[in-house]
Design a protein around this motif. Structure first.
Motif, PDB file in Angstrom:
ATOM      1  N   PRO A 218       0.995  -0.972   0.090  1.00 50.41           N
ATOM      2  CA  PRO A 218      -0.049   0.086   0.094  1.00 50.41           C
ATOM      3  C   PRO A 218       0.650   1.607   0.193  1.00 50.41           C
ATOM      4  CG  PRO A 218       0.071  -0.843   2.402  1.00 50.41           C
ATOM      5  CD  PRO A 218       0.843  -1.679   1.566  1.00 50.41           C
TER       6      PRO A 218
ATOM      7  N   VAL B 111      -2.217  -3.798   3.924  1.00 51.95           N
ATOM      8  CA  VAL B 111      -2.611  -2.905   5.337  1.00 51.95           C
ATOM      9  C   VAL B 111      -3.123  -2.322   6.590  1.00 51.95           C
ATOM     10  CG1 VAL B 111      -4.207  -0.580   4.738  1.00 51.95           C
ATOM     11  CG2 VAL B 111      -3.892  -1.918   2.423  1.00 51.95           C
TER      12      VAL B 111
ATOM     13  N   ARG C 192      -2.754   5.529   3.367  1.00 52.37           N
ATOM     14  CA  ARG C 192      -3.966   4.920   3.859  1.00 52.37           C
ATOM     15  C   ARG C 192      -5.099   6.028   2.445  1.00 52.37           C
ATOM     16  NH1 ARG C 192      -4.555   7.204   9.064  1.00 52.37           N
ATOM     17  NH2 ARG C 192      -2.656   8.443   8.335  1.00 52.37           N
TER      18      ARG C 192
ATOM     19  N   ALA D  63      -5.029   3.650  -0.390  1.00 53.89           N
ATOM     20  CA  ALA D  63      -5.452   2.473  -0.440  1.00 53.89           C
ATOM     21  C   ALA D  63      -6.979   2.341   0.047  1.00 53.89           C
ATOM     22  CB  ALA D  63      -4.969   2.142   1.524  1.00 53.89           C
TER      23      ALA D  63
ATOM     24  N   THR E 155      -8.063   1.369   7.740  1.00 56.43           N
ATOM     25  CA  THR E 155      -7.032   1.955   7.140  1.00 56.43           C
ATOM     26  C   THR E 155      -6.583   2.665   8.326  1.00 56.43           C
ATOM     27  OG1 THR E 155      -8.881   3.490   6.857  1.00 56.43           O
ATOM     28  CG2 THR E 155      -8.197   1.928   5.087  1.00 56.43           C
TER      29      THR E 155
END
Length: 319
Positions: free
Chosen positions: A12, A77, A92, A95, A115
């Motif tokens: 990620p 993640v 994040r 992701a 996340t």
């Protein structure tokens, strides 16, 4: 496992592996990395894998992850936000956007938990990505349960089904509306409460019958069982000679008195019902309630027939 047998992680991290962090890890002990058993793809530990290669090692200790291949990124993640080199906010958010594309049925709160974003941020990402994200009619929450977006419409469909099929089981109602059994149970309980509220006021037909054809006192008003509340009614029954002075009558009185405490005991025991047993207990209670209702209906019909026979006999006598 041999380093050459492992596949690079579907990371990620937007900027890939941090070389400086690899060099720091190469100075100390290298902990096992997480590998997806089926695909041999690294789930968590690309920096450690590179550090082992930098030290000239040919193998590395691994821990295996079992599960579907399409969930590897989710685990990657979740692992990278909990330890090691932290993911940036941009990492994040990217992701979250990718998870929304592959798992559009996941709720904002469930994706936020993976996340480490706020649910509001995930919701904003979903709105911005509306054209890219496939649309789903349900959301899978952080508890793993799927909930339809059109819950209100489905509850109404379950209500309509139960109105049309009052003796249907909760499983049948849930299947017909596409909802869970527990939701169907809530719908049935609400219907029962609504029915009880509407039944608390006597209908016009009941009032007419109670007053009698000339507006005077009818059968219900002159009955020995008349009076507010259960205690007065049971006391009136206990004074009736046809019950008090016969064995069968006394048995009936004992049976009715034994049933009365069950209501209060039932209310006290409700707190002891485990959540996973509520549906079964509710089904049993509904079954018993229907049997009691049939019993009451049969008595009402018998009483009505008796009143009709009495009127007929009186008319015949007058003729």
């Amino acid at each position: 496992m041999p380093l050459v047998s492992l596949k690079a992680a579907d990371s990620p991290r937007l900027n890939g592996v941090d070389r400086e962090h690899v060099e720091v890890l190469a100075q100390g002990d290298i902990e096992p990395i997480l590998v997806h058993r089926e695909t041999l793809r690294v789930v968590d530990g690309m920096h450690r894998l590179q550090a082992a290669g930098l030290r000239g090692e040919e193998t590395i200790s691994v821990r295996y992850l079992d599960g579907p291949a399409d969930e590897v990124f989710l685990h990657s993640v979740a692992a990278n936000v909990s330890h090691g080199l932290p993911l940036t906010l941009a990492d994040r958010r990217a992701a979250a956007r990718r998870i929304l594309g592959s798992h559009p049925d996941l709720s904002d709160r469930a994706i936020a938990r993976v996340t480490r974003l706020s649910p509001k941020t995930v919701s904003a990402v979903r709105r911005v990505s509306t054209g890219e994200v496939p649309q789903s009619n349900a959301r899978v929450g952080a508890d793993g349960r799927s909930r339809p977006l059109d819950a209100a419409r489905r509850r109404e469909a379950a209500r309509a089904f139960l109105v049309e099929h009052p003796d249907a089981t909760l499983n049948e109602a849930a299947t017909s509306a596409g909802i869970s059994v527990s939701t169907a149970c809530e719908v049935r309980q609400r219907m029962r409460r609504d029915k009880g509220n509407s039944a608390s006021r006597p209908s016009a037909a009941r009032e007419t019958r109670d007053r009698g054809p000339a507006g005077g006192e009818g059968r219900a008003a002159g009955s020995r069982c008349a009076g507010p509340g259960r205690p007065r009614r049971t006391a009136a029954l206990a004074k009736d000679p046809s019950l008090r002075l016969t064995e069968s009558g006394r048995a009936l009185l004992r049976w009715l008195n034994e049933r009365a405490p069950d209501l209060e005991v039932g209310r006290q025991l409700m707190a002891a019902v485990p959540p996973h047993c509520t549906v079964i207990v509710a089904d049993l209670a509904n079954f018993y309630a229907r049997e009691w209702q049939r019993f009451a209906d049969a008595l009402d019909r018998t009483d009505t027939d008796t009143d009709t026979d009495t009127d007929t006999d009186t008319d015949t006598g007058e003729e």
